[in-house]
Design an enzyme around this catalytic site. Structure first.
Site, short mmCIF file in Angstrom:
data_model
loop_
_atom_site.label_atom_id
_atom_site.label_comp_id
_atom_site.label_asym_id
_atom_site.label_seq_id
_atom_site.Cartn_x
_atom_site.Cartn_y
_atom_site.Cartn_z
N ASP A 359 163.33 83.72 18.53
CA ASP A 359 162.67 83.61 17.25
C ASP A 359 163.65 83.94 16.13
O ASP A 359 163.70 85.05 15.63
CB ASP A 359 161.46 84.54 17.24
CG ASP A 359 160.73 84.47 18.57
OD1 ASP A 359 160.63 83.34 19.07
OD2 ASP A 359 160.31 85.48 19.09
N THR A 360 164.43 82.94 15.76
CA THR A 360 165.61 83.14 14.94
C THR A 360 165.84 81.88 14.13
O THR A 360 165.31 80.82 14.43
CB THR A 360 166.83 83.41 15.85
OG1 THR A 360 166.55 84.53 16.68
CG2 THR A 360 168.10 83.68 15.06
N THR A 361 166.66 81.99 13.07
CA THR A 361 167.07 80.79 12.35
C THR A 361 168.51 80.97 11.87
O THR A 361 169.09 82.05 12.02
CB THR A 361 166.10 80.47 11.19
OG1 THR A 361 166.31 79.14 10.76
CG2 THR A 361 166.27 81.45 10.03
#
Length: 537
Positions: A359-361
């Site tokens: 869950d990253t960008t």
């Protein structure tokens, strides 16, 4: 001098905000920060002011090249043995640990001290030129006026993670009153692709931060009081002192090389060094002579990835607390020894607890002055917890600590949780030639390395490099995307390998990269997500 600027990220709204800053004379850092604030609104389970991150900053005109680390810290009240009797297992990719009742994944106990806002403020103060409130304004607009729910966001919300023992994101979206109001209709139906999502509470919080002129309101002022009171009321560990004492760190990049190019990435507790170790191993093979996606190619990459993973699992942690032998792991002799094992047909074994979500960008930017930014930021995993009236979701990072005392990644008060992020810049001579990174948890290092291989060994253009078929090997199974040929999978199974085919055409971590050649920069967003690149003349 570079004749144009380029920014790329997984969210079109965020890329557009960053490009507008570049068009108005802002530098790469200004653009990255405007983009980052918007990402926290339009992809609120991937990042936000409840999260953390790290930013590689290269500013040749000012002689700056460093990693700004705004990693989340375990609360001061956390202890190494607090959950040792609650351990159930580990996700197959090693990204997180599963505890009884998923207590480290969902709710207030899952949260580490939020760090992103302090990181953004420090980056603007030390590297940027823009006005604080003006940078935040686009994010406020999207929170208050709304934005369309994109396909990848909705896919992520509805993905079933229960097979790995993890909590589904839908349960996290329903956890708080704010989540139920923002993400669902009044009748309980999840909002759908194309619908407008508004979060006025988050808009008001961002407006308060913008008008206050700094992050002090969040770490020392009114918002800090709201956060601490909410955690106390709900059995969480974060208190006023955790917020008041939070500080960012800086580090020199960790360096390696691949076929004559110098590579700079994030040191521990970031995962740039395993990514570089993987490239060092693969440098011992004639990758260019292999057919991309062939049996030989997949087998070689898989065995190299397993060896990288074994070293990472054995040593990765916060270097303030544990010794991480980066120099030894990145030595070319070590890489040659591991490559020799592969050439002799030896198969590595990745040990897990046998029992994922990432869950990253990311943002990659380069401006006309040659300033480059690779910024990876995240919630680690969303906790579901949202303080009433504040609108943003807190990270769920405590589940990424090892609940067994005495391990490199064990829990300790105010310890930085190890990060899978690998924001990377590749140099040809003294000039940046690639700015690259990805969201994707344990899959980031293998994916970034493959992007670099695609450009250097296979001479792919930027679009082909970020979208080429990928594999990952962070367990004893070879994970392949749905574009690796079935005949290749069959040959590998005949050799005794377990091969797991993803249903996704574009699978695993999502590359977002820029390539600079002949003074022109061009970017590409991985088709896996909904992003884009914009170049500004």
């Amino acid at each position: 001098m570079i004749r144009n600027a380029t920014i790329v990220a997984p969210q079109p709204e965020a890329v557009e905000a960053g490009a507008a800053v570049l068009e108005r004379g802002g530098n790469a850092i200004d653009a990255a920060l405007a983009c980052a604030f918007v990402q926290g609104v339009v992809d609120p389970q991937m990042s936000g002011i409840g999260g953390f991150g790290s930013m590689q900053v290269y500013m040749p005109g000012r002689g700056i090249h460093e990693i700004l680390e705004f990693y989340a810290l375990a609360p001061a009240a956390a202890t190494p043995d607090m959950w040792q009797d609650k351990l159930v297992g580990q996700s197959r990719d090693g990204f997180g640990f599963i505890l009884e009742n998923n207590m480290s994944e969902i709710g207030y106990l899952a949260c580490c001290t939020p760090a992103s806002l302090k990181g953004y403020e420090t980056a603007l103060r030390d590297y940027g030129t823009w006005d604080w409130a003006e940078l935040i304004a686009p994010a406020i607009g999207y929170a208050e006026k709304g934005f369309k729910i994109r396909p990848h966001m909705h896919w992520y919300w509805t993905k079933d993670q229960s097979g790995d023992g993890q909590v589904n994101t839908l349960a996290k979206l329903r956890y708080s009153e704010t989540g139920r109001r923002v993400y669902f209709h009044e009748d309980g139906r999840l909002r759908d692709v194309g619908e407008i999502l508004r979060n006025p509470d988050l808009g008001r919080t961002l407006r308060r931060v913008a008008e206050s002129g700094s992050s002090d309101i969040f770490y020392h002022g009114e918002i800090a009081e709201q956060i601490a009171a909410d955690f106390a009321a709900n059995g969480g560990l974060i208190g006023r002192e955790d917020l008041a004492q939070y500080g960012i760190t800086r580090a020199e990049p960790v360096w390696g090389s691949y076929r004559g190019r110098r590579i700079a990435s994030s040191p521990p507790p970031g995962s740039g060094f395993p990514m570089i170790e993987l490239l060092h191993i693969l440098e011992n093979f004639d990758i260019a002579a292999m057919k991309h996606g062939s049996t030989e190619y997949v087998r070689t990459l898989f065995e190299a990835m397993k060896r990288m993973t074994i070293d990472k699992d054995a040593h990765m942690g916060d270097p303030v607390y544990v010794e991480v032998p980066v120099e030894a792991l990145l030595s070319k002799d070590h890489a040659a020894r591991l490559a020799g094992e592969i050439k002799r047909g030896e198969r590595a074994n990745v040990e897990r607890l046998d029992l994922s979500q990432r869950d990253t960008t990311h943002i990659s930017v380069i401006d006309k002055e040659g300033n480059a930014v690779a910024l990876t930021h995240s919630l680690g995993s969303p906790s579901g917890a949202i303080t009433d009236g504040l609108g943003f979701m807190y990270n769920g990072l405590m589940g990424r600590f090892d609940p067994r005392p005495g391990k490199p990644a064990s829990i300790a008060p105010r310890k930085r949780r190890a990060s899978s992020a690998a924001p990377t810049i590749v140099f040809e001579g003294e000039e940046p030639s690639i700015v690259i990174g990805a969201p994707g948890g344990s899959y980031i290092a293998p994916t970034v390395a493959q992007g670099i291989i695609n450009m250097i060994d296979f001479d792919m253009n930027i679009h082909a490099a970020v979208s080429a078929p990928r594999i990952v090997g962070v367990s004893n199974s070879i994970d392949i995307c749905n574009r690796i040929r079935r005949s290749v999978a069959d040959e590998l199974r005949a050799e005794g390998y377990e091969v797991l085919r993803s249903p996704q055409t574009y699978a695993f971590a999502a590359l977002h990269a820029i390539r600079i050649a002949g003074g022109i920069s061009s970017g590409a967003a991985d088709p896996q997500r909904d992003g884009m690149a914009i170049s500004v003349d």
